[in-house]
Design a protein around this motif. Structure first.
Motif, PDB file in Angstrom:
ATOM      1  N   VAL A   1       0.530   7.057   6.434  1.00  0.00           N
ATOM      2  CA  VAL A   1      -0.709   7.100   7.216  1.00  0.00           C
ATOM      3  C   VAL A   1      -1.761   6.193   6.594  1.00  0.00           C
ATOM      4  O   VAL A   1      -2.446   5.433   7.303  1.00  0.00           O
ATOM      5  CB  VAL A   1      -1.235   8.546   7.308  1.00  0.00           C
ATOM      6  CG1 VAL A   1      -2.640   8.567   7.911  1.00  0.00           C
ATOM      7  CG2 VAL A   1      -0.288   9.404   8.145  1.00  0.00           C
ATOM      8  N   MET A   2      -1.879   6.240   5.275  1.00  0.00           N
ATOM      9  CA  MET A   2      -2.841   5.393   4.581  1.00  0.00           C
ATOM     10  C   MET A   2      -2.544   3.913   4.817  1.00  0.00           C
ATOM     11  O   MET A   2      -3.453   3.113   5.071  1.00  0.00           O
ATOM     12  CB  MET A   2      -2.804   5.690   3.082  1.00  0.00           C
ATOM     13  CG  MET A   2      -3.628   4.732   2.228  1.00  0.00           C
ATOM     14  SD  MET A   2      -5.408   4.927   2.453  1.00  0.00           S
ATOM     15  CE  MET A   2      -5.670   6.431   1.497  1.00  0.00           C
ATOM     16  N   ALA A   3      -1.275   3.523   4.753  1.00  0.00           N
ATOM     17  CA  ALA A   3      -0.900   2.121   4.885  1.00  0.00           C
ATOM     18  C   ALA A   3      -1.026   1.612   6.313  1.00  0.00           C
ATOM     19  O   ALA A   3      -1.441   0.472   6.544  1.00  0.00           O
ATOM     20  CB  ALA A   3       0.532   1.925   4.385  1.00  0.00           C
ATOM     21  N   LEU A   4      -0.668   2.450   7.284  1.00  0.00           N
ATOM     22  CA  LEU A   4      -0.597   1.995   8.670  1.00  0.00           C
ATOM     23  C   LEU A   4      -1.911   2.132   9.438  1.00  0.00           C
ATOM     24  O   LEU A   4      -2.101   1.451  10.452  1.00  0.00           O
ATOM     25  CB  LEU A   4       0.500   2.766   9.409  1.00  0.00           C
ATOM     26  CG  LEU A   4       1.928   2.492   8.940  1.00  0.00           C
ATOM     27  CD1 LEU A   4       2.895   3.474   9.598  1.00  0.00           C
ATOM     28  CD2 LEU A   4       2.339   1.069   9.249  1.00  0.00           C
ATOM     29  N   SER A   5      -2.803   2.987   8.983  1.00  0.00           N
ATOM     30  CA  SER A   5      -4.040   3.243   9.733  1.00  0.00           C
ATOM     31  C   SER A   5      -4.865   1.989  10.003  1.00  0.00           C
ATOM     32  O   SER A   5      -5.334   1.784  11.138  1.00  0.00           O
ATOM     33  CB  SER A   5      -4.889   4.292   9.008  1.00  0.00           C
ATOM     34  OG  SER A   5      -4.276   5.553   9.083  1.00  0.00           O
TER      35      SER A   5
ATOM     36  N   VAL B   1       0.834  -1.205   0.000  1.00  0.00           N
ATOM     37  CA  VAL B   1       0.000   0.000   0.000  1.00  0.00           C
ATOM     38  C   VAL B   1       0.870   1.257   0.000  1.00  0.00           C
ATOM     39  O   VAL B   1       0.597   2.220  -0.724  1.00  0.00           O
ATOM     40  CB  VAL B   1      -0.943   0.005   1.218  1.00  0.00           C
ATOM     41  CG1 VAL B   1      -1.696   1.335   1.309  1.00  0.00           C
ATOM     42  CG2 VAL B   1      -1.930  -1.142   1.129  1.00  0.00           C
ATOM     43  N   THR B   2       1.920   1.260   0.795  1.00  0.00           N
ATOM     44  CA  THR B   2       2.814   2.425   0.877  1.00  0.00           C
ATOM     45  C   THR B   2       3.418   2.747  -0.476  1.00  0.00           C
ATOM     46  O   THR B   2       3.400   3.906  -0.929  1.00  0.00           O
ATOM     47  CB  THR B   2       3.946   2.173   1.892  1.00  0.00           C
ATOM     48  OG1 THR B   2       3.388   1.950   3.188  1.00  0.00           O
ATOM     49  CG2 THR B   2       4.894   3.365   1.951  1.00  0.00           C
ATOM     50  N   MET B   3       3.955   1.753  -1.136  1.00  0.00           N
ATOM     51  CA  MET B   3       4.619   1.962  -2.418  1.00  0.00           C
ATOM     52  C   MET B   3       3.642   2.450  -3.481  1.00  0.00           C
ATOM     53  O   MET B   3       3.930   3.385  -4.232  1.00  0.00           O
ATOM     54  CB  MET B   3       5.285   0.663  -2.868  1.00  0.00           C
ATOM     55  CG  MET B   3       6.414   0.214  -1.953  1.00  0.00           C
ATOM     56  SD  MET B   3       6.952  -1.493  -2.260  1.00  0.00           S
ATOM     57  CE  MET B   3       7.522  -1.358  -3.953  1.00  0.00           C
ATOM     58  N   LYS B   4       2.488   1.817  -3.540  1.00  0.00           N
ATOM     59  CA  LYS B   4       1.483   2.201  -4.547  1.00  0.00           C
ATOM     60  C   LYS B   4       0.959   3.607  -4.294  1.00  0.00           C
ATOM     61  O   LYS B   4       0.850   4.423  -5.221  1.00  0.00           O
ATOM     62  CB  LYS B   4       0.333   1.199  -4.537  1.00  0.00           C
ATOM     63  CG  LYS B   4      -0.720   1.465  -5.599  1.00  0.00           C
ATOM     64  CD  LYS B   4      -1.814   0.410  -5.558  1.00  0.00           C
ATOM     65  CE  LYS B   4      -2.873   0.680  -6.617  1.00  0.00           C
ATOM     66  NZ  LYS B   4      -3.959  -0.331  -6.585  1.00  0.00           N
ATOM     67  N   LYS B   5       0.635   3.907  -3.037  1.00  0.00           N
ATOM     68  CA  LYS B   5       0.092   5.214  -2.678  1.00  0.00           C
ATOM     69  C   LYS B   5       1.116   6.323  -2.911  1.00  0.00           C
ATOM     70  O   LYS B   5       0.786   7.406  -3.412  1.00  0.00           O
ATOM     71  CB  LYS B   5      -0.342   5.190  -1.208  1.00  0.00           C
ATOM     72  CG  LYS B   5      -0.803   6.530  -0.643  1.00  0.00           C
ATOM     73  CD  LYS B   5      -2.084   7.026  -1.275  1.00  0.00           C
ATOM     74  CE  LYS B   5      -2.582   8.266  -0.562  1.00  0.00           C
ATOM     75  NZ  LYS B   5      -3.728   8.899  -1.269  1.00  0.00           N
ATOM     76  N   LEU B   6       2.376   6.067  -2.565  1.00  0.00           N
ATOM     77  CA  LEU B   6       3.414   7.079  -2.738  1.00  0.00           C
ATOM     78  C   LEU B   6       3.611   7.401  -4.216  1.00  0.00           C
ATOM     79  O   LEU B   6       3.740   8.572  -4.593  1.00  0.00           O
ATOM     80  CB  LEU B   6       4.728   6.594  -2.124  1.00  0.00           C
ATOM     81  CG  LEU B   6       5.916   7.558  -2.200  1.00  0.00           C
ATOM     82  CD1 LEU B   6       5.576   8.888  -1.521  1.00  0.00           C
ATOM     83  CD2 LEU B   6       7.152   6.934  -1.552  1.00  0.00           C
TER      84      LEU B   6
END
Length: 267
Positions: free
Chosen positions: A187-191, A148-153
């Motif tokens: 924040v998106m990935a960890l929430s 999620v982190t990689m895609k969102k970034l």
């Protein structure tokens, strides 16, 4: 594990009768899917058969590893899980160059640090029965947040490319220019995981705690191990996601601190 022992196979097939019988609930789901014209029957059957076969094979592999009592086999199982997780997370972020390698390195960093510290503090014993299942949980959660982190970034930088390039033109470093995008992706990935930690035990009983209680352990013993694992999950997720974000910056920018236009070409 003696594969040539007839009593072993008798006990195995006898024990598998309950999992086979539990497919009755899948049949119920298939009937409902068909009656509602959801067209999910084939996918349900494929998923059920695949999970049945995968778990059966994993059961034999873990039985073998536990019987060896050898650290080499334990670490081999761990690295295999990391490789599969890195590939899966990299697939989620297909637009990130060398995404599978970045995901794998991030997951390895986060889970290794999270596993080594409790072992060093004698909180978790380094035995196959503890290390392999706990490492599997760490790797699974780290895989999810890393993808999620990689895609969102990547998405955020592409959408806000003009802002990033303006900051670079004013003398900012890549890390400074993407500070808000990195924060947003983390924040998106960890929430979801942090929300799950906040409500642990209030909405659902975690799998480890449930398994121990069903195996006969006291609830107080079960919560002690569950608290340890929950803390480790938080650490693995945070370290892995942060590592993946900053490793992504290495491939998002050129050596002259410019955005790589090929990486962020608009569709």
């Amino acid at each position: 594990m003696d594969l040539y022992n007839s009593s072993f196979w008798m006990d195995f097939f006898e024990g598998m009768m309950k999992p086979v019988a539990s497919t009755a609930v899948v049949v119920m789901a298939l009937i409902l899917s068909f009656s509602q014209k959801l067209a999910l029957e084939a996918e349900m059957i494929h998923a059920t058969v695949r999970s049945f076969l995968q778990l059966s094979v994993v059961g034999f592999v873990l039985q073998f590893i536990f019987a060896q009592k050898n650290a080499g086999w334990v670490l081999l199982a761990y690295f295999f899980m990391v490789c599969v997780a890195g590939y899966t997370a990299g697939q989620r972020a297909k637009l990130v160059p060398r995404g599978k390698w970045i995901a794998g390195a991030s997951i390895l960093t986060g889970t290794a640090a999270t596993m080594l510290l409790p072992i060093a503090l004698n909180v978790l014993p380094f035995t196959p029965q503890y290390f392999v299942p706990v490492a599997g949980m760490m790797v699974g959660h780290a895989m999810a947040v890393t993808g999620v982190t990689m895609k969102k970034l990547h998405e955020d930088i592409r959408i806000q490319k003009n802002l990033v390039e303006t900051a670079l033109a004013l003398g900012a470093t890549p890390r400074q220019a993407t500070k808000q995008q990195v924060k947003s992706s983390l924040v998106m990935a960890l929430s979801p995981d942090l929300d799950s930690v906040k409500t642990v035990g209030l909405i659902t009983l975690p799998g480890t705690m449930t398994g121990l209680i069903m195996a006969g352990a006291s609830p107080l013993e079960a919560i002690q191990l569950q608290i340890v694992i929950t803390n480790m999950l938080v650490g693995a997720c945070v370290v892995s996601s942060i590592a993946s974000a900053y490793l992504c910056l290495l491939v998002f920018f050129t050596g002259s601190f410019q955005l790589d236009q090929k990486v962020f070409a608009m569709d």
